[in-house]
Design a protein around this motif. Structure first.
Motif, PDB file in Angstrom:
ATOM      1  N   GLU A 152      14.810   4.600   2.610  1.00  0.00           N
ATOM      2  CA  GLU A 152      13.551   3.884   3.019  1.00  0.00           C
ATOM      3  C   GLU A 152      13.573   2.728   3.781  1.00  0.00           C
ATOM      4  O   GLU A 152      12.401   2.510   5.084  1.00  0.00           O
ATOM      5  CB  GLU A 152      12.219   3.652   1.261  1.00  0.00           C
ATOM      6  N   GLU A 153      15.125   1.624   3.492  1.00  0.00           N
ATOM      7  CA  GLU A 153      14.859   0.572   4.389  1.00  0.00           C
ATOM      8  C   GLU A 153      15.039   1.159   5.972  1.00  0.00           C
ATOM      9  O   GLU A 153      14.475   0.212   6.124  1.00  0.00           O
ATOM     10  CB  GLU A 153      15.596  -0.695   3.426  1.00  0.00           C
ATOM     11  N   THR A 199      13.363  -2.953  22.691  1.00  0.00           N
ATOM     12  CA  THR A 199      12.770  -2.469  21.348  1.00  0.00           C
ATOM     13  C   THR A 199      13.963  -1.678  21.116  1.00  0.00           C
ATOM     14  O   THR A 199      14.472  -0.867  20.044  1.00  0.00           O
ATOM     15  CB  THR A 199      11.324  -1.380  21.639  1.00  0.00           C
ATOM     16  N   ALA A 200      14.385  -0.535  22.619  1.00  0.00           N
ATOM     17  CA  ALA A 200      15.588   0.242  22.149  1.00  0.00           C
ATOM     18  C   ALA A 200      16.876  -0.015  21.945  1.00  0.00           C
ATOM     19  O   ALA A 200      17.613   0.480  20.956  1.00  0.00           O
ATOM     20  CB  ALA A 200      15.977   1.215  23.445  1.00  0.00           C
ATOM     21  N   GLY A 201      16.855  -1.957  22.316  1.00  0.00           N
ATOM     22  CA  GLY A 201      18.585  -2.225  21.484  1.00  0.00           C
ATOM     23  C   GLY A 201      17.584  -2.759  19.537  1.00  0.00           C
ATOM     24  O   GLY A 201      19.179  -2.233  19.035  1.00  0.00           O
ATOM     25  N   VAL A 202      17.190  -2.720  19.549  1.00  0.00           N
ATOM     26  CA  VAL A 202      17.138  -2.963  18.241  1.00  0.00           C
ATOM     27  C   VAL A 202      17.238  -1.989  17.292  1.00  0.00           C
ATOM     28  O   VAL A 202      17.878  -1.326  16.041  1.00  0.00           O
ATOM     29  CB  VAL A 202      15.534  -3.572  17.828  1.00  0.00           C
ATOM     30  N   ALA A 203      16.258  -0.360  18.086  1.00  0.00           N
ATOM     31  CA  ALA A 203      15.948   0.525  17.741  1.00  0.00           C
ATOM     32  C   ALA A 203      18.000   1.130  17.696  1.00  0.00           C
ATOM     33  O   ALA A 203      18.080   1.368  16.387  1.00  0.00           O
ATOM     34  CB  ALA A 203      15.014   1.520  17.859  1.00  0.00           C
ATOM     35  N   VAL A 204      18.551   1.037  18.670  1.00  0.00           N
ATOM     36  CA  VAL A 204      19.724   1.829  18.451  1.00  0.00           C
ATOM     37  C   VAL A 204      20.955   0.860  17.224  1.00  0.00           C
ATOM     38  O   VAL A 204      21.335   1.321  16.869  1.00  0.00           O
ATOM     39  CB  VAL A 204      20.321   1.306  19.660  1.00  0.00           C
ATOM     40  N   ARG A 205      20.731  -0.585  17.370  1.00  0.00           N
ATOM     41  CA  ARG A 205      21.428  -0.953  16.331  1.00  0.00           C
ATOM     42  C   ARG A 205      21.183  -0.477  15.163  1.00  0.00           C
ATOM     43  O   ARG A 205      22.001  -0.395  13.914  1.00  0.00           O
ATOM     44  CB  ARG A 205      21.044  -2.275  16.112  1.00  0.00           C
ATOM     45  N   VAL A 206      19.340  -0.445  14.730  1.00  0.00           N
ATOM     46  CA  VAL A 206      19.102  -0.440  13.254  1.00  0.00           C
ATOM     47  C   VAL A 206      19.733   0.768  12.949  1.00  0.00           C
ATOM     48  O   VAL A 206      20.443   1.791  11.542  1.00  0.00           O
ATOM     49  CB  VAL A 206      18.712   0.297  12.846  1.00  0.00           C
ATOM     50  N   THR A 263       0.741  -1.329   0.008  1.00  0.00           N
ATOM     51  CA  THR A 263       0.116  -0.234   0.010  1.00  0.00           C
ATOM     52  C   THR A 263       0.625   1.231   0.078  1.00  0.00           C
ATOM     53  O   THR A 263       0.410   2.525   0.442  1.00  0.00           O
ATOM     54  CB  THR A 263      -0.810  -0.284   1.411  1.00  0.00           C
ATOM     55  N   GLY A 264       2.243   1.580  -0.145  1.00  0.00           N
ATOM     56  CA  GLY A 264       2.851   2.039   0.015  1.00  0.00           C
ATOM     57  C   GLY A 264       4.839   2.060   0.258  1.00  0.00           C
ATOM     58  O   GLY A 264       5.141   0.432  -1.159  1.00  0.00           O
ATOM     59  N   GLY A 265       5.269   2.567  -0.161  1.00  0.00           N
ATOM     60  CA  GLY A 265       6.395   2.626   0.574  1.00  0.00           C
ATOM     61  C   GLY A 265       7.229   1.359   1.745  1.00  0.00           C
ATOM     62  O   GLY A 265       5.233   1.136   2.470  1.00  0.00           O
ATOM     63  N   ALA A 266       8.384   0.651   1.413  1.00  0.00           N
ATOM     64  CA  ALA A 266       8.913   0.098   2.866  1.00  0.00           C
ATOM     65  C   ALA A 266       7.755   0.409   4.784  1.00  0.00           C
ATOM     66  O   ALA A 266       7.364  -0.220   5.194  1.00  0.00           O
ATOM     67  CB  ALA A 266      10.085  -0.207   2.762  1.00  0.00           C
ATOM     68  N   ALA A 267       8.265   1.787   4.755  1.00  0.00           N
ATOM     69  CA  ALA A 267       8.129   2.327   6.268  1.00  0.00           C
ATOM     70  C   ALA A 267       6.569   2.001   6.126  1.00  0.00           C
ATOM     71  O   ALA A 267       5.912   1.783   7.328  1.00  0.00           O
ATOM     72  CB  ALA A 267       9.203   3.566   6.247  1.00  0.00           C
ATOM     73  N   LEU A 268       5.541   2.532   5.553  1.00  0.00           N
ATOM     74  CA  LEU A 268       4.569   3.210   5.922  1.00  0.00           C
ATOM     75  C   LEU A 268       3.380   1.539   5.303  1.00  0.00           C
ATOM     76  O   LEU A 268       2.510   1.195   6.406  1.00  0.00           O
ATOM     77  CB  LEU A 268       3.787   4.178   4.010  1.00  0.00           C
ATOM     78  N   ASN A 269       4.088   1.028   4.237  1.00  0.00           N
ATOM     79  CA  ASN A 269       3.251  -0.285   4.111  1.00  0.00           C
ATOM     80  C   ASN A 269       4.041  -1.051   6.200  1.00  0.00           C
ATOM     81  O   ASN A 269       2.558  -2.171   6.243  1.00  0.00           O
ATOM     82  CB  ASN A 269       4.193  -1.101   3.663  1.00  0.00           C
ATOM     83  N   ARG A 270       4.959  -1.330   6.458  1.00  0.00           N
ATOM     84  CA  ARG A 270       5.028  -1.891   7.326  1.00  0.00           C
ATOM     85  C   ARG A 270       4.030  -1.186   8.700  1.00  0.00           C
ATOM     86  O   ARG A 270       3.805  -1.928   9.214  1.00  0.00           O
ATOM     87  CB  ARG A 270       6.648  -1.974   7.979  1.00  0.00           C
TER      88      ARG A 270
END
Length: 361
Positions: free
Chosen positions: A252-253, A301-308, A146-153
């Motif tokens: 976008e990814e 959650t914080a660990g995953v976000a920081v790694r990304v 329905t859109g880009g990867a971020a919007l779709n997710r």
């Protein structure tokens, strides 16, 4: 940001009309809470229409926009949107009618009131229609982009959460049976077959939400899950806006992975408050186990976000030297124009060498 929005006139009209009606009800109910002194179980008779009007208005507006993003199954989606809008309007209309009469809407088993006998089936089956329409709509959206990867997710995770949030009330309608007699705003005794609270059926609620402070309450996970889609869409919009200033967010990814980490954390939050309510524990009085579960969700959650973010920043630094300023949009075109002569050179036979003397143009 513009990718998240479409002109309102292109939104699904029945759902848009439903959202407008609901927000209009919010204003009317807000005035009612001030001017009308009648209460049900310690809260104004108009608080419930206010809460339902806000919740359905926000969700109907989200669905009205979301249906503009469909690329497949658009006709089915539009029909289901109309069904959802009609069912939501009937459901909230019945709630408002009972509130205006000063009596209970859900769980009311008063056999001596003809109006209640007529409205309770609408309330019961209305929930079923809304849940079924939501399930099919979610399926239609989940099987397409329905859109880009971020919007779709954001949309996919948000719809999954919203569907869970709509199933929760059905669960407690089936499992939490607590017959009792209560008094309505008119002083009449009313037979009730159920309540929202777990451990204390009626609870002794928090201000405005009326979530139980003396037991568990399934309205808590219902609320958090239902509005997860708005939270995730807002996060996707903020990340898209920040990408204009932060180079590492322009991928976008990368934004999709950050939305995914937010969805992970939000799903964990919903799971914890559901578990908390199921154990008969008030939201505002968590025990050690609940606090530890919330801390684990936060750290993960914080660990995953920081790694990304760290990975994205390293990749950007490796590809784009810090000393090189970003190119202006017209730089490439300007360089090409400078290398291109005003007029093309005269064609020479194949194999003829380039002359070493000036050639008259």
């Amino acid at each position: 940001m513009t990718s998240l929005l479409a002109p309102v006139r292109a939104w699904h009209r029945p759902l848009t009309a439903c959202a407008v009606l609901m927000f209009g009800l919010v204003l009317v109910a807000a005035v009612g809470t001030v001017l009308d002194e009648r209460t049900l179980l310690g809260e104004s008779v108009w608080v419930k229409p206010l809460k339902f009007g806000f919740a359905f208005g926000l969700y109907a507006g989200t669905l009205a926009w979301l249906l503009t993003k469909l690329t497949r199954g658009r006709r089915l989606g539009c029909r289901l949107g109309t069904v959802f809008a009609l069912a939501a309007t009937v459901e909230v209309g019945a709630i408002t009618a009972q509130a205006a009469r000063g009596t209970f809407s859900h769980f009311n088993a008063d056999q001596g009131d003809p109006v209640t006998l007529a409205l309770v089936p609408l309330l019961t089956f209305g929930v079923m229609v809304i849940v079924i329409a939501q399930l099919v709509l979610a399926a239609v959206v989940l099987f397409q982009r329905t859109g880009g990867a971020a919007l779709n997710r954001a949309i996919r995770h948000g719809l999954a959460l919203a569907t869970f949030g709509m199933v929760v009330p059905v669960f407690w309608m089936v499992t939490e049976i607590h017959p009792r007699t209560v008094t309505d705003a008119n002083g009449h005794s009313v037979q009730m077959y159920q309540g929202h609270g777990i451990g204390d059926p009626d609870g002794h609620g928090m201000p405005l939400t009326n979530w139980s402070v003396s037991g568990g309450d399934f309205r808590v996970p219902h609320f958090f899950a239902l509005h997860g889609i708005q939270v995730l869409l807002l996060i996707a919009a903020v990340l898209a806006a920040l990408a204009a200033e932060r180079v590492w967010l322009r991928d976008e990814e990368v934004r999709a992975r950050l939305v995914g980490s937010a969805a992970l954390g939000y799903t964990g939050l919903v799971a914890v408050v559901t578990w908390q309510a199921w154990r008969g524990q008030p939201l505002i009085h968590p025990d050690t186990a609940t606090l530890l579960a919330l801390a684990a969700v936060l750290l993960l959650t914080a660990g995953v976000a920081v790694r990304v973010m760290a990975t994205a920043k390293r990749a950007t630094a490796a590809c784009t030297p810090a000393e090189v300023p970003p190119a202006e949009p017209a730089t490439a075109e300007r360089a090409t124009a400078e290398r291109t002569p005003a007029e093309p050179a005269a064609a020479r036979p194949a194999g003829t060498p380039e002359p070493s003397w000036p050639v008259a143009r």
